[in-house]
Structures are given as C-alpha cells and as structure tokens.
Scaffold this motif. Structure first.
Motif, PDB file in Angstrom:
ATOM      1  N   GLU A 144       0.875  -1.149  -0.197  1.00 27.69           N
ATOM      2  CA  GLU A 144       0.040  -0.085   0.167  1.00 27.69           C
ATOM      3  C   GLU A 144       1.104   1.372  -0.058  1.00 27.69           C
ATOM      4  N   LYS A 145       1.946   1.165   0.778  1.00 28.15           N
ATOM      5  CA  LYS A 145       2.574   2.249   0.880  1.00 28.15           C
ATOM      6  C   LYS A 145       4.349   1.795   0.974  1.00 28.15           C
ATOM      7  N   SER A 148       7.879  -1.174   3.345  1.00 27.41           N
ATOM      8  CA  SER A 148       6.855  -1.100   2.277  1.00 27.41           C
ATOM      9  C   SER A 148       5.720  -2.147   3.014  1.00 27.41           C
ATOM     10  N   ALA A 151      -0.048   1.004   4.996  1.00 31.48           N
ATOM     11  CA  ALA A 151       0.415   2.236   5.172  1.00 31.48           C
ATOM     12  C   ALA A 151       0.606   2.789   6.836  1.00 31.48           C
ATOM     13  N   SER A 152      -0.480   2.200   7.636  1.00 30.77           N
ATOM     14  CA  SER A 152      -0.185   2.488   8.922  1.00 30.77           C
ATOM     15  C   SER A 152       1.117   1.823   9.603  1.00 30.77           C
ATOM     16  N   GLU A 171       4.132   4.082   8.359  1.00 27.28           N
ATOM     17  CA  GLU A 171       4.105   5.444   9.020  1.00 27.28           C
ATOM     18  C   GLU A 171       4.470   5.228  10.313  1.00 27.28           C
TER      19      GLU A 171
END
Ligand SMILES: Cc1cc2nc3c(=O)[nH]c(=O)nc-3n(C[C@H](O)[C@H](O)[C@H](O)COP(=O)(O)OP(=O)(O)OC[C@H]3O[C@@H](n4cnc5c(N)ncnc54)[C@H](O)[C@@H]3O)c2cc1C
Lengths: 361, 479
Positions: free
Chosen positions: A181-182, A224, A227-228, A231
């Motif tokens: 996702e991120k 990677s 997202a949570s 971060e």
C-alpha cells in the motif's frame, strides 16, 4: 477464473528443440541467449554458437486470484511487470531490468534478485514450476502452478543460478505478491561497520522492512506494507525521509547507480549479513541488509575467496576482469564431483553452456 | 541377507556405536517399524542409533562397504511411509542428534542437529524475539531433519514460506560417508543450488547431519478471525476473495463440518458446530497493521455471507482457536478406528469444486471423510475414515485416496503438497510425470547414489531400465 489470458506471444519451443537436436547430433555445444543482457556478466565467457530463444516469449497464463503467473522464458520482465501492474501485483524479488532487455529465463538462470531479496525472497524462492529442455532434447515439466508441490526432486529451483547448464528453460511459473500500500525510505549517515550492525538489528524487528543498503557513508532503509505500519515504523525509527520521486532503489536494482558506471572488475560477495569482510573498502557497496556486498577493482580471486569464506559465503567476479578464468569461489572435491554427476544427469553430452559456470562443468 | 551377514554388520557397527545403540532383536525394533502412516510397516535388519555425526559417518561407511540399504528416520511422524524400514537394510534413527549447536541472534540464524524437534528451535530462540517460521501441526514431535527431507509446511507457510525458504545451509553425508556443506551463511551459494535439491529429497540423496535455519522476528501482534459459512462453496469463495484482496494472511485454514465437530469435541475451541465450513484467518504485523487487516478480513467474510464471526480477543483466545485446528487430525482420528490423510495441492480457485467431488466419492465408497487444510495454499488434507482391520475397507480407502490425488492433478495441482511421496504415492508418480520426467528424476538419484542404497523403493520410482544395475529389482519392490 476471472481474467482472460493475455495475447499468447509465440511458442517457439519446437524450433528450439529442433536446433538443439541438431547441435547434439553434430556434437556442437550451444550458448543459450535471449535478451543478451547477461552475456558478459555472472558467468564465464562462453564461445559456443548461440541458441537464441528470444522468440519464445509471452505470458501463457496469469491468474491474479491465484497470485500465479506462467510465462515463456524469453518474455521481457518489463512485459510481465506491466501485466501485473494492472492488478496491483508484483514480482516479489524485484529483479534488475537492465534497460528492458532482461528476460524471465535469463533472470532465473542467473538467479538475479534486487534489493527486496532478503525480505521477500529471491526468484528461486518464487519459482513454482518450470518447463525445460534438457541436454537430451526432451521437453520436461517439473513443479507446477500451485503453492506447494513436493512430488519428485525440486528441479525447478535447481535451475536458479545454473546459468542454463542443466537445460534450456522454456516456461516458468512464479508466485506473486500484492503491491504494498505504501513505500517510504529513510536515510542515516553512518560508517559501514555501524550500518551492518544497524541493518541486522532492524531486520530482527517485526517491521515492514523491504530494503537496506549502504553506500558512501549513507545507510538507506526502505519500508513497504500497510500504510499504518510504514508510517508508525518511520516515526519510531527517525532518519531523513527520501523524496518520493527519488529513484535510488531502481538504480540500485538495475545497477545503474554511478557506483556501477565503471570498467573496473566488479566483485559480488554473498556472505553472512552480520559479518565483517576483511576486503571491505570505503568504496564497497553493501546491499541485501548486509548479505550482498559489491567491490570494485583488480584482485586475485583466491584472496577474495578466502575473505568470503571467512565471512561464511562466496564471491563471484560479476563483471569485467578475466572471464576466461574461473569467476566464482571453488567447491570442495566432493561437491565438485557431485555437481559434475548432476550436470551429466541433465546434459550427458555437455552441449548446454559448457564452461559458463565453472571451466570443469 | 543371510544371518551371517547380519552378524557381520552388527559386529562392524558395534565397533563404533554402543551395543545398546545397535538394535537387533525384533521386539525392540517394533517402535521403528513404520512412520505415522501405519498401514506400511516392515522390520529392518537392524536399527542404528548414533549419538554423534562421526558415528553417523561410520554407519554410512560400513553400509557402503557391505552394500547394505539405509533408511534415515527422524521422529517418525511422516505421513507417506518415507521412514518405513527396508527389510534388508539398516534403519538409521537420528533422534539422538538433538543438540542446538549455536544461535546467532544478530544474523538471525541457528545451527541445529537433525534430531531437534521443530518446536524446540522456536522455543530456544524466543528469548531473542525470534522464531522458526514453518510450523507443521506435528511440530511438537517432528524433527527438523525430517522437515528438511520432506520440505514440510505448516499453517504459517502461506506468508513465511516452506522449509526450503527458511534454511540456509546443510551439512550432508553422502551415501559413501563423505562430508560436505551445502548452501552458505549468505543467501545463495556457488554452483548448483543443492539446497533446493536436498530439501524434499526424502532421504534419497544423502543424510542431513546439521541444519542452519533462518529465524524470523516474532510479530508484534497476531490475531485470528474465524468465520463460519453455510456452505463449503461460500467458504471456498471467501478464500479467493482474501487472497486477491491484497492481504497475505499469516495463515488461512479451512475445516468442514465433520472436522469442525470432531475438533470442537476434542478442544472446545468455540467453533460453530452448525457451520458447513469454517475459515481461520490469522493476520500478523504491527499493531496498526493488524487492526487494519482484521477489520478488512472481517468485512470481507461478512460480505461473502459468513454465518458467524469471531475475532480472537487475546493470546489465550488465539491459541485456543488454533488448538482446535492443530489437534484436528487426532480429533478426527477418534471418530473411526483409523484415518488416512491425503495431501494434494490444487489451485485455490478449485477448492469448492474438488471438495464437492470428494463428497460424492465419499458416498460412493461409503467411507466418511473430514477435510482440514491449508486453504490459502490450496493444500488439501482429506482424512478418510476407515477400519484397518477390514481388508475391504483398506482397499476402498486406498482407492478413494488415489482418486482424490488424480483429481488434484487433473485440475492443475499435484499429488503431494507437503507430506512427500514415500512408499505410499510411488505408484501415483506416473499420473503427475511423464516417462521422460521420471527418468530424469531417476538420473538425479543415480548422480548421488549410484548403487541406489539410500531409502530404496521410496520417493522416485525406479523404472525398468535400472534392471541393468546390479542387485536392484528385488530391493526396489516393496509390493
Ligand atoms: C498429526 C500430524 C500432523 C502433521 N502435520 C503436518 C503439517 O502440518 N505439515 C507438514 O508438512 N507435515 C505434517 N505432518 C507430517 C510430518 O510430521 C512431516 O513430514 C515431518 O517433517 C516428518 O518429520 P520426522 O522427523 O517425523 O521424519 P520421519 O517421518 O522420521 O522421516 C521422514 C522422511 O525424512 C527422512 N529423513 C529423516 N531425517 C533425515 C535426515 N536427517 N537426513 C535425511 N533424511 C532424513 C526419512 O528417511 C523419511 O523419508 C504431520 C504428521 C502428523 C502425524
């Protein structure tokens, strides 16, 4: 299943078998090539006539729901990646693309994987099955398209790093992953020694680490995943956040960083990730969380090989230098004998890429 | 083999091993007559229980000199008759090599002897916040050497890979007793990838005497979402939805009605007895990630028609939900005198189709079947209930099992996902491989073991051609 298969490309396996039969009859060894991106890297130079398999390409089957793709060996990786992209999926092993020339078969034969390798596995790890043509010109299938298969020996993964000396790889089935996702990268200034310690400590934490390399006094870590998780980990670990447009990881993957733009012999060490390497210099590049290290310059293989062995691994003259001599760490007598027996089991007449891996193989 | 040769073999082995560690009398050999697939048993010439690698090497050398077959054995939990003794050979039990040699917390590796149990590794490294990934349901008992020989999987292999993905290096003794180390402390090795070849080779290529395993950081949090479904089809579809939804769960397991009821009676895990199927989906990672994924999975199951939904509330609750699954084989085993566990793998999208076919076969053979399996990997474990004392039941169970495995191949899968071929599935190999492919496998065997003395009659069928080789035919026929 849900998806229509992609346009099939071309199945050129019959022609490959025919050429190989002819070569075998004439006792004329071949050098297997497709994109040609790896002709002078990874192995010794091979002066046999080329057997070009680049026409044998295309995706044979892609089932996004199954996270499995099957493609012919001559398929450029860029074509695969584009197809996966449409379904938010990816090749887990982040292979070098070499300007779009790299093919799936060559990548497996050289067992090439990028910075994500320690965290998501290598191409060898992702292989589920292969079709190959052995030195007796037989078209054989091993493994399959399912996640687990222990019937018979693992001939599929055996092709990884064999440099085409056991068979002409025809088709490969691979396990895929959803795209994260991120992704976010963090940079820290530190010495190589501190970086090795730090990479290993970080890899021992249950965080979404997906890359760790050191060059010129900078350690770069990549996160990677959800997202949570990315971060919160970035907040905990601190460091300078790299610009999202920064393409360092792509350049590291494709060996297009300025570090690699050089004609000097390039050595690849594969070692214990936490080891100190006696030959390390300020101009080394440390990747794979410490497990893969690059060194430039003229050295005798034997000296580097001893250093690699003390660090629990081995060394390859990856590019440049004397490619007519041996280019990788030697094997023990017992292992050398077994490897020769194994070669004979697949290629009794020695027609497939002879001498590419070792002069005696 | 004449009695004089047995005596000679015993005498030679007792030069290197304590007399007690060379078992000759049949009564004391009984515990070694089979693995966990008890329908295949036999007694060896003798059982050798070496205590050191040097002793293993001597056993190999003696067998090599006398041209005696040799069958390795770990904990004997195998499910394919792989460790069944050879009547003219030595059974080499490796259980006494049970030392954890070294743990390197920084590089996240452990060096262990082959007789160490799978779970013992994770327990030994837990203090460093690490564990060993592959977790067969038999992990309390099975040995890491056996895991390597079978390329064993487990509930968490969906995310963390099989044995082959989690080992770095092996110390091997060849059939002639020569020592070599393959793999490396790095992530690959020079020359051919013998790690790939040895993993899953069922004791046919060499004896594993030490293993370097890769360790993983213990996840911050893990949580299980359990969903009941009113039909097997709905549960099967939900599996596909999770996988294609962009989450790779740590584990995704399915059980059908008979298995649910048996497991619930056994473990009181709180499974919904009225469901036709349940899914157990574990997600792990950081706290935030797990919260996010648990709610995603729960929503997905609801939208796929789940009839009940339970989310583990704490570690004790999570363990309890897994206890039912991990004890499912013995729990189902209580329903009948015997059970026969199958192990085909199929594309995940074929789960509902294949389960329905199995159900129909079950009616045809009039044998009950419970399904407990690694749904996320498409690895089925139909458990066929039968009575081994009734020859007709045995025949039916074997035929039923073969039909399931052939169906697995037909839908694009394979005859064994993790339990191995052993003696059990040898005759099914031609349904998955062509004659040329089988000969290629046979040639690999010859490269390592030219006299075919390692675990003869298992794993890879030795075709007609080998009758050229001396003394083979008899030794290779177990039927
Ligand atoms: C209740 C139950 C649940 C199970 N669940 C799972 C599961 O979830 N996943 C799974 O994959 N399996 C499972 N199994 C099967 C079994 O536990 C595994 O195959 C296990 O790896 C076998 O290990 P072992 O030590 O018992 O080996 P054994 O049964 O003793 O031997 C297995 C094979 O390995 C060879 N071998 C053993 N040690 C060595 C060595 N050191 N060198 C060379 N060859 C050797 C033997 O010759 C034999 O061919 C289960 C079994 C049971 C009974």
């Amino acid at each position: 299943m849900s998806e229509e298969p992609k346009p099939a490309g071309l199945d050129d396996s019959k022609a490959i078998v025919t050429s190989l039969m002819q070569a075998r009859e004439e006792a004329r060894p071949v050098y297997i090539t497709a994109g040609g991106s790896k002709r002078h890297i990874a192995g010794r130079d091979c002066d046999s006539d080329t057997l070009d398999v680049s026409l044998h390409r295309g995706i044979v089957d892609y089932q996004p729901q199954e996270l499995v793709i099957t493609a012919r060996a001559g398929t450029p990786l860029t074509e695969l990646i584009a197809a996966l992209q449409e379904h938010n999926q990816m090749l887990p092993f982040e292979p070098p693309l070499f300007g779009g020339k790299a093919t799936l078969g060559g990548t497996l034969a050289c067992n090439l994987s990028g910075p994500a390798r320690p965290f998501r596995g290598s191409i060898r790890d992702a292989v589920l099955g292969v079709q190959l043509i052995n030195g007796k010109c037989e078209l054989l299938n091993f493994g399959g398209k399912v996640m687990k298969n222990v019937a018979g020996y693992d001939v599929s993964r055996l092709q990884a790093g064999a440099l085409g000396t056991l068979g002409v790889i025809s088709e490969i089935s691979l396990k895929l992953l959803p795209q994260p996702e991120k992704t976010l990268s963090l940079r820290y200034e530190m010495t190589a020694g501190d970086a090795i310690e730090c990479m290993n400590r970080r890899a021992g934490e249950p965080k979404p680490l997906s890359g760790a390399f050191w060059l010129n006094g900078d350690l770069t870590l990549r996160l990677s995943g959800a997202a949570s998780a990315v971060e919160s980990t970035a907040a905990q670990w601190g460091g300078d956040i790299l610009d999202a447009a920064d393409n360092t990881w792509e350049n590291l993957r494709d060996m297009t960083l300025p570090y690699f733009a050089n004609d000097e012999p390039l050595w690849r060490f594969s070692v214990n990730p936490a080891a100190t390497l006696s030959t390390a210099t300020d101009s080394s590049l440390i990747d794979w969380g410490g497990a893969q290290r690059w060194l430039r310059g003229e050295y005798p293989l034997q000296e580097l090989q001893q250093a690699a062995a003390s660090a629990g691994g081995h060394v390859t003259l990856f590019r440049g230098g004397d490619r007519a001599a041996e280019v990788r760490s030697p094997l023990s007598g017992t292992e050398q004998h077994l490897q020769q027996q194994l070669k004979r089991a697949f290629d009794p007449d020695g027609i497939l890429n002879p001498g590419r891996l070792y002069s005696w193989l | 083999m004449p009695e004089s040769s047995r005596n000679e073999l015993t005498r030679r082995l007792r030069q290197y091993l304590d007399a007690d560690n060379v078992i000759v009398d049949q009564e004391s050999q009984r515990p070694y007559e089979c693995d966990a697939l008890t329908i295949y048993c036999d007694l060896p010439l003798l059982v050798a229980l070496p205590e050191t690698t040097a002793q293993v090497q001597q056993v190999l050398r003696v067998c090599h000199q006398l041209n005696v077959p040799l069958v390795a054995r770990g904990a004997g939990t195998g499910l394919c008759g792989g460790a069944m003794p050879h009547p003219q050979g030595v059974l080499l039990a490796l259980t006494k090599l049970d030392r954890i040699v070294n743990i390197d917390p920084l590089a996240r590796t452990a060096r262990v002897q082959p007789g160490v149990s799978n779970l013992a590794i994770s327990e030994a490294v837990a203090a460093h916040g690490l564990y060993y990934g592959p977790d067969p349901s038999s992990q309390v008992a099975c040995s890491i050497g056996g895991n390597v020989a079978e390329n064993s999987g487990g509930v968490h292999c969906l995310k963390y890979g099989l044995t082959v993905h989690n080992i770095l290096s092996l110390d091997i003794l060849t059939v002639a007793g020569e020592a070599l180390t393959i793999g490396s402390q790095g992530l690959d090795s020079p020359g051919y990838d013998l790690m790939a070849l040895f993993t899953g080779s069922e004791g046919l290529l060499g004896i594993v005497t030490e293993i370097t395993v890769r360790l993983l950081p213990l996840p911050e949090v893990a949580q299980v979402v359990m969903a009941g479904f009113e039909s097997v089809d709905a549960a099967g579809d939900a599996v596909g939805a999770v996988i294609s939804g962009g989450i790779i769960p740590a584990g995704l397991e399915m059980m059908d009605r008979l298995a649910i009821q048996a497991a619930e009676d056994f473990a009181q895990a709180g499974y919904p007895r009225d469901a036709a199927a349940i899914l157990l989906c574990e997600v792990d990672g950081t706290r935030e990630e797990v919260d996010q994924h648990v709610s995603q999975v729960a929503n997905l199951f609801n939208s796929m028609g789940a009839s009940s939904l339970t989310i583990s509330q704490d570690e004790a609750h999570r363990s309890l939900l897994w206890k039912g699954r991990k004890s499912a084989f013995p729990a189902v085993g209580r329903l009948a005198p015997d059970y026969y566990c199958m192990d085909g793998t199929i594309p995940r999208g074929q789960v509902s189709f294949v389960l329905n076919e199995i159900h129909q076969m079950s009616e045809h053979y009039d044998l009950r079947v419970a399904n407990v399996f690694h749904a996320g990997d498409g690895n089925l474990h139909p458990l066929i209930l039968f009575d081994a004392s009734d020859p007709n039941d045995v025949r039916k169970a074997e035929e039923f099992g073969s039909r399931i495995l052939k169906l697995a191949v037909q839908v694009g899968g394979c005859i064994t996902g993790e339990h191995g071929v052993g003696v059990e599935k040898l005759r099914l190999m031609p349904s998955q491989f062509s004659a040329e492919e089988l000969l290629q496998l046979e040639d690999i065997k010859h490269a390592f073991d030219p006299a075919l003395n390692l675990n003869p009659g298992k794993g890879v069928p030795i075709l007609k051609r080998c009758q050229e080789y001396r003394a083979l035919p008899a030794r290779h026929q177990h039927e």
